[in-house]
Motif scaffolding. Structure first.
Motif, mmCIF file in Angstrom:
data_model
loop_
_atom_site.group_PDB
_atom_site.id
_atom_site.type_symbol
_atom_site.label_atom_id
_atom_site.label_comp_id
_atom_site.label_asym_id
_atom_site.label_seq_id
_atom_site.Cartn_x
_atom_site.Cartn_y
_atom_site.Cartn_z
ATOM 1 N N THR A 30 36.897 62.847 11.128
ATOM 2 C CA THR A 30 37.521 62.477 12.395
ATOM 3 C C THR A 30 38.418 63.611 12.858
ATOM 4 O OG1 THR A 30 39.320 61.407 11.177
ATOM 5 C CG2 THR A 30 37.559 59.985 11.990
ATOM 6 N N LYS A 37 37.716 56.133 10.339
ATOM 7 C CA LYS A 37 36.989 54.870 10.324
ATOM 8 C C LYS A 37 36.317 54.660 8.976
ATOM 9 C CE LYS A 37 35.888 54.751 15.273
ATOM 10 N NZ LYS A 37 34.794 54.715 16.276
ATOM 11 N N GLN A 38 36.120 53.402 8.630
ATOM 12 C CA GLN A 38 35.379 53.060 7.423
ATOM 13 C C GLN A 38 33.884 53.273 7.666
ATOM 14 O OE1 GLN A 38 36.912 52.075 4.496
ATOM 15 N NE2 GLN A 38 38.768 52.630 5.622
ATOM 16 N N ASP A 41 31.915 50.934 9.811
ATOM 17 C CA ASP A 41 32.156 50.971 11.258
ATOM 18 C C ASP A 41 31.472 52.151 11.935
ATOM 19 O OD1 ASP A 41 33.857 48.716 11.116
ATOM 20 O OD2 ASP A 41 35.512 49.996 10.471
ATOM 21 N N GLY A 146 31.375 59.489 13.304
ATOM 22 C CA GLY A 146 32.624 59.988 12.752
ATOM 23 C C GLY A 146 32.564 61.452 12.361
#
Length: 206
Positions: A30, A37-38, A41, A146
């Motif tokens: 990111t 984010k996981q 996701d 991501g």
């Protein structure tokens, strides 16, 4: 002439810091300052272009997809990472190899044409292809997965700019779900194991 030990220590410290920063940017998923984010996701459908036409994740259902985001003017990291993917593919069982698709996604559509992307990908393995899209499509896809990347001006270079980017292998299972994101330091054995694991779990469910 006696070397100054303080200068040597400072130089070694600067080199170590530069190395750590490089590893950080190769592995970050990111932009700096944003919440990470996981894995659950991230991922999802996409549609970009190859030399042979449109490529979408829907078209690849039934195959384990390994995504790598980079650019053709990347001198070291991208070729070495594609080499890791190629070596990993060579270690797969025949069944897993027949159901794997490697994809090199260019985050530099302004310079990377589809013919060159295809040639680059096929150099490493016949089950790889190069794709890209518009700047807007690349921004959307990298955010979706991501993936960090940033265009950096290089005023003193003929290239005019380079690209800082994350260096990771994204494994999408045959159902189209992102199941793993493996770091820049991943070995071919580890990547092959991740691909086999995703393939075997898919078989067990189907």
């Amino acid at each position: 002439m006696t070397k100054n030990p303080v200068k040597i220590v400072l130089l070694l410290g600067a080199l170590a810091l530069a190395t750590l920063m490089a590893l950080y940017f190769y592995n970050i998923t990111t932009p700096v300052g944003e919440k990470q984010k996981q894995l659950k996701d991230l991922g999802g459908q996409f549609q970009l272009n190859s030399v042979n036409g449109t490529v979408s994740l829907d078209q690849l259902k039934g195959q384990t997809v390994v995504l790598y985001f980079g650019f053709l003017n990347c001198a070291e990291v991208c070729p070495s990472s594609m080499g890791v993917m190629s070596a990993a593919f060579s270690q797969l069982s025949p069944e897993a190899y027949d159901h794997v698709q490697g994809i090199f996604v260019s985050v530099d559509p302004g310079r990377d044409d589809l013919k060159s992307l295809n040639k680059f990908a096929k150099y490493f393995d016949k089950r790889m292809q190069g794709i890209t899209g518009t700047e807007e499509e690349i921004q959307a896809l990298t955010k979706q997965y991501g993936v960090y990347f940033d265009l950096v001006d290089m005023e003193s270079s003929e290239l005019s700019y380079t690209v800082d980017h994350a260096s990771r292998f994204y494994i999408v299972n045959a159902d189209g779900k992102l199941v793993d994101a493996m770091s820049h330091t991943t070995t071919p054995i580890e990547l092959a194991a991740g691909i086999e694991r995703a393939y075997n779990k898919y078989l067990a469910k189907n």
